[in-house]
Design a protein around this motif. Structure first.
Motif, PDB file in Angstrom:
ATOM      1  N   ASP A 227       0.804  -1.223   0.000  1.00 28.83           N
ATOM      2  CA  ASP A 227       0.000   0.000   0.000  1.00 28.83           C
ATOM      3  C   ASP A 227       0.841   1.280   0.000  1.00 28.83           C
ATOM      4  OD1 ASP A 227      -2.330  -1.499   0.052  1.00 28.83           O
ATOM      5  OD2 ASP A 227      -2.400  -1.559   2.244  1.00 28.83           O
ATOM      6  N   ILE A 228       2.075   1.197  -0.496  1.00 29.08           N
ATOM      7  CA  ILE A 228       2.945   2.379  -0.483  1.00 29.08           C
ATOM      8  C   ILE A 228       2.332   3.509  -1.307  1.00 29.08           C
ATOM      9  CG2 ILE A 228       5.174   3.284  -1.236  1.00 29.08           C
ATOM     10  CD1 ILE A 228       6.434   0.654  -0.446  1.00 29.08           C
ATOM     11  N   SER A 229       1.838   3.193  -2.493  1.00 28.22           N
ATOM     12  CA  SER A 229       1.253   4.231  -3.358  1.00 28.22           C
ATOM     13  C   SER A 229       0.013   4.848  -2.715  1.00 28.22           C
ATOM     14  CB  SER A 229       0.890   3.642  -4.720  1.00 28.22           C
ATOM     15  OG  SER A 229       2.049   3.256  -5.421  1.00 28.22           O
ATOM     16  N   THR A 230      -0.827   3.994  -2.122  1.00 31.88           N
ATOM     17  CA  THR A 230      -2.035   4.492  -1.456  1.00 31.88           C
ATOM     18  C   THR A 230      -1.675   5.376  -0.278  1.00 31.88           C
ATOM     19  OG1 THR A 230      -3.213   2.471  -2.083  1.00 31.88           O
ATOM     20  CG2 THR A 230      -4.190   3.813  -0.332  1.00 31.88           C
ATOM     21  N   PHE A 231      -0.664   4.943   0.474  1.00 33.29           N
ATOM     22  CA  PHE A 231      -0.207   5.732   1.614  1.00 33.29           C
ATOM     23  C   PHE A 231       0.344   7.068   1.134  1.00 33.29           C
ATOM     24  CE2 PHE A 231       2.835   6.830   5.022  1.00 33.29           C
ATOM     25  CZ  PHE A 231       2.003   6.716   6.129  1.00 33.29           C
ATOM     26  N   GLY A 236      -0.610  13.138   0.185  1.00 35.79           N
ATOM     27  CA  GLY A 236      -0.658  14.200  -0.809  1.00 35.79           C
ATOM     28  C   GLY A 236       0.406  14.090  -1.872  1.00 35.79           C
ATOM     29  N   PHE A 237       1.105  12.945  -1.937  1.00 33.03           N
ATOM     30  CA  PHE A 237       2.142  12.751  -2.945  1.00 33.03           C
ATOM     31  C   PHE A 237       1.525  12.059  -4.156  1.00 33.03           C
ATOM     32  CE2 PHE A 237       4.943  12.145   0.990  1.00 33.03           C
ATOM     33  CZ  PHE A 237       5.158  13.508   1.098  1.00 33.03           C
ATOM     34  N   SER A 238       1.692  12.631  -5.317  1.00 33.22           N
ATOM     35  CA  SER A 238       1.143  12.050  -6.540  1.00 33.22           C
ATOM     36  C   SER A 238       2.271  11.570  -7.434  1.00 33.22           C
ATOM     37  CB  SER A 238       0.284  13.080  -7.288  1.00 33.22           C
ATOM     38  OG  SER A 238       1.047  14.235  -7.608  1.00 33.22           O
ATOM     39  N   THR A 239       1.959  10.593  -8.278  1.00 32.18           N
ATOM     40  CA  THR A 239       2.966  10.042  -9.184  1.00 32.18           C
ATOM     41  C   THR A 239       2.938  10.775 -10.524  1.00 32.18           C
ATOM     42  OG1 THR A 239       1.406   8.387  -9.977  1.00 32.18           O
ATOM     43  CG2 THR A 239       2.814   7.771  -8.131  1.00 32.18           C
ATOM     44  N   PHE A 240       4.046  10.724 -11.214  1.00 35.03           N
ATOM     45  CA  PHE A 240       4.150  11.305 -12.559  1.00 35.03           C
ATOM     46  C   PHE A 240       4.402  10.153 -13.529  1.00 35.03           C
ATOM     47  CE2 PHE A 240       6.620  13.176 -16.068  1.00 35.03           C
ATOM     48  CZ  PHE A 240       5.694  14.126 -16.488  1.00 35.03           C
ATOM     49  N   GLN A 244       6.245   4.936  -9.333  1.00 33.21           N
ATOM     50  CA  GLN A 244       6.128   4.790  -7.892  1.00 33.21           C
ATOM     51  C   GLN A 244       7.372   5.279  -7.165  1.00 33.21           C
ATOM     52  OE1 GLN A 244       6.028   0.816  -6.182  1.00 33.21           O
ATOM     53  NE2 GLN A 244       4.338   1.390  -4.835  1.00 33.21           N
ATOM     54  N   SER A 245       8.515   5.286  -7.853  1.00 34.34           N
ATOM     55  CA  SER A 245       9.764   5.696  -7.208  1.00 34.34           C
ATOM     56  C   SER A 245       9.679   7.122  -6.681  1.00 34.34           C
ATOM     57  CB  SER A 245      10.936   5.587  -8.191  1.00 34.34           C
ATOM     58  OG  SER A 245      10.719   6.414  -9.332  1.00 34.34           O
ATOM     59  N   GLU A 246       8.906   7.984  -7.349  1.00 36.02           N
ATOM     60  CA  GLU A 246       8.771   9.364  -6.887  1.00 36.02           C
ATOM     61  C   GLU A 246       8.029   9.425  -5.557  1.00 36.02           C
ATOM     62  OE1 GLU A 246       6.854  11.494  -9.977  1.00 36.02           O
ATOM     63  OE2 GLU A 246       8.482  11.232 -11.431  1.00 36.02           O
ATOM     64  N   VAL A 247       6.974   8.618  -5.430  1.00 33.94           N
ATOM     65  CA  VAL A 247       6.224   8.563  -4.176  1.00 33.94           C
ATOM     66  C   VAL A 247       7.097   8.000  -3.065  1.00 33.94           C
ATOM     67  CG1 VAL A 247       4.253   7.521  -3.001  1.00 33.94           C
ATOM     68  CG2 VAL A 247       3.999   8.369  -5.330  1.00 33.94           C
ATOM     69  N   GLU A 305      -1.047   1.139  10.961  1.00 36.67           N
ATOM     70  CA  GLU A 305      -1.808   0.134  11.690  1.00 36.67           C
ATOM     71  C   GLU A 305      -2.733  -0.671  10.780  1.00 36.67           C
ATOM     72  OE1 GLU A 305      -4.035   0.204  15.916  1.00 36.67           O
ATOM     73  OE2 GLU A 305      -5.033   1.399  14.383  1.00 36.67           O
ATOM     74  N   LYS A 306      -3.358  -0.027   9.806  1.00 36.43           N
ATOM     75  CA  LYS A 306      -4.365  -0.686   8.981  1.00 36.43           C
ATOM     76  C   LYS A 306      -3.907  -0.940   7.555  1.00 36.43           C
ATOM     77  CE  LYS A 306      -8.270   1.195  11.604  1.00 36.43           C
ATOM     78  NZ  LYS A 306      -9.509   2.013  11.552  1.00 36.43           N
ATOM     79  N   MET A 307      -2.914  -0.214   7.093  1.00 37.27           N
ATOM     80  CA  MET A 307      -2.454  -0.383   5.712  1.00 37.27           C
ATOM     81  C   MET A 307      -1.189  -1.239   5.678  1.00 37.27           C
ATOM     82  SD  MET A 307      -3.010   3.537   4.363  1.00 37.27           S
ATOM     83  CE  MET A 307      -2.660   3.108   2.661  1.00 37.27           C
ATOM     84  N   ASP A 308      -0.966  -1.900   4.542  1.00 35.47           N
ATOM     85  CA  ASP A 308       0.230  -2.722   4.352  1.00 35.47           C
ATOM     86  C   ASP A 308       1.372  -1.819   3.893  1.00 35.47           C
ATOM     87  OD1 ASP A 308       2.021  -4.763   4.015  1.00 35.47           O
ATOM     88  OD2 ASP A 308       1.208  -5.412   2.076  1.00 35.47           O
ATOM     89  N   MET A 309       1.934  -1.072   4.850  1.00 36.23           N
ATOM     90  CA  MET A 309       3.019  -0.140   4.571  1.00 36.23           C
ATOM     91  C   MET A 309       3.851   0.042   5.831  1.00 36.23           C
ATOM     92  SD  MET A 309       4.894   2.712   4.293  1.00 36.23           S
ATOM     93  CE  MET A 309       4.101   3.623   5.624  1.00 36.23           C
TER      94      MET A 309
END
Length: 333
Positions: A227-231, A236-240, A244-247, A305-309
């Protein structure tokens, strides 16, 4: 009316034990009990009528949340003051919901303790021992060569809690955090530790340098989970172009900078950090090669706690930085 009080200090920090022993030592009729983890605290509560318990949240064996969930263990009305470095708003709300009367953030001051006890209706009688004017106390010395490492662990714990609060506020997620580890490590130990983290198939490693007040260091952040991207989006971090490396770099930067911001507040040393870079295994030797064979290290982790990150963070500082930190700890004696 009896002014005799029984007080339990439940904290794994010897520094907190000493500070509270010194505080209550100025009052008559106070019986102190000490516990280094939650299970010990429950044992003390089961066998004694405790009037006030000061409870830390982050402890080994059983943490403060676990203690609150298992109370009461007898019929005596124990009042609970949570004394913790974990200052996430969700942590405070959970403590209150679980029955805690007050929440005080570390580091605490004598006036804060006094004011809180007064609010709780607890009266203490000062001892008649006024200090003599003009006589300054002798400066304390370290009992052991590496006591400053143990003392700095408390500073790191406070920084860890405040960093978690920053991340939690931005993401809306509760962040779990074990106690930080502060130690001097040799190059061989560091190289093995870093290689093991980098070789994890599900992790991405990021390196970031930081400097400030004579301290020169390198941070290694290892992020893993589905869940790294979701986290990152929560932060407030968006990908270009779906990179995913940017996030990952943005998250790693936050994990380091939020910790250093609290160190800045405590040590009065402004830190500046360089742009993070993704770390490859061939870069490890360059990080761990140092002149005197040892680095001052701070190791900590955050997990949603709830996300896989989750992430592991390792801060490494050189010999000169160690002397700066040691001098800072000596000023606190």
């Amino acid at each position: 009316m009896s002014y005799n009080k029984t007080v339990l200090i439940c904290d794994d920090s010897r520094l907190v034990h000493r500070a509270m022993q010194k505080f209550f030592g100025d009052y008559e009729g106070v019986t102190l009990f000490f516990a280094e983890n939650g299970q010990q605290a429950l044992d003390v509560l089961a066998q004694n009528n405790i009037d006030v318990m000061f409870l830390d949240l982050t402890m080994p064996v059983l943490d403060g949340f676990g203690v609150l969930q298992r109370l009461p263990v007898n019929h005596h009305p124990t009042k609970i003051i949570v004394l913790s470095a974990d200052v996430q708003q969700q942590a405070i709300e959970r403590c209150v919901d679980a029955g805690a009367n007050y929440f005080l953030a570390k580091p605490f001051s004598r006036p804060q303790i006094e004011a809180t006890l007064i609010k709780m209706g607890i009266s203490l009688i000062p001892k008649n021992n006024t200090p003599i004017e003009g006589i300054k106390p002798k400066r304390k010395v370290f009992a052991r060569e590496n006591d400053y490492l143990y003392q700095f662990k408390e500073v790191a714990n406070i920084a860890l809690g405040r960093g978690a609060a920053i991340i939690s506020d931005h993401s809306g997620e509760f962040i779990t955090m074990p106690l930080p580890n502060v130690a001097m490590l040799g190059c061989g130990e560091l190289e093995m530790m870093i290689s093991n983290q980098i070789q994890r198939a599900d992790s991405t490693a990021i390196a970031q340098r930081f400097v400030g007040g004579g301290i020169h260091g390198e941070a290694l952040v290892c992020l893993y989970g589905q869940d790294i991207s979701t986290f990152g989006k929560r932060l407030g971090f968006s990908t270009f172009d779906d990179k995913q490396s940017e996030v990952i770099i943005d998250i790693a930067n936050l994990m380091v900078s939020s910790f250093l911001v609290s160190l800045t507040e405590q040590m009065n040393i402004p830190f500046s950090i360089r742009q993070p870079i993704c770390l490859e295994e061939y870069m490890v030797r360059g990080i761990t090669e140092i002149a005197n064979g040892e680095l001052f290290t701070i190791e900590y982790s955050y997990q949603s706690e709830k996300m896989d990150m989750a992430c592991d963070v390792l801060l490494m500082m050189d010999h000169n930085s160690t002397q700066v930190i040691r001098r800072f700890m000596e000023t606190l004696q």
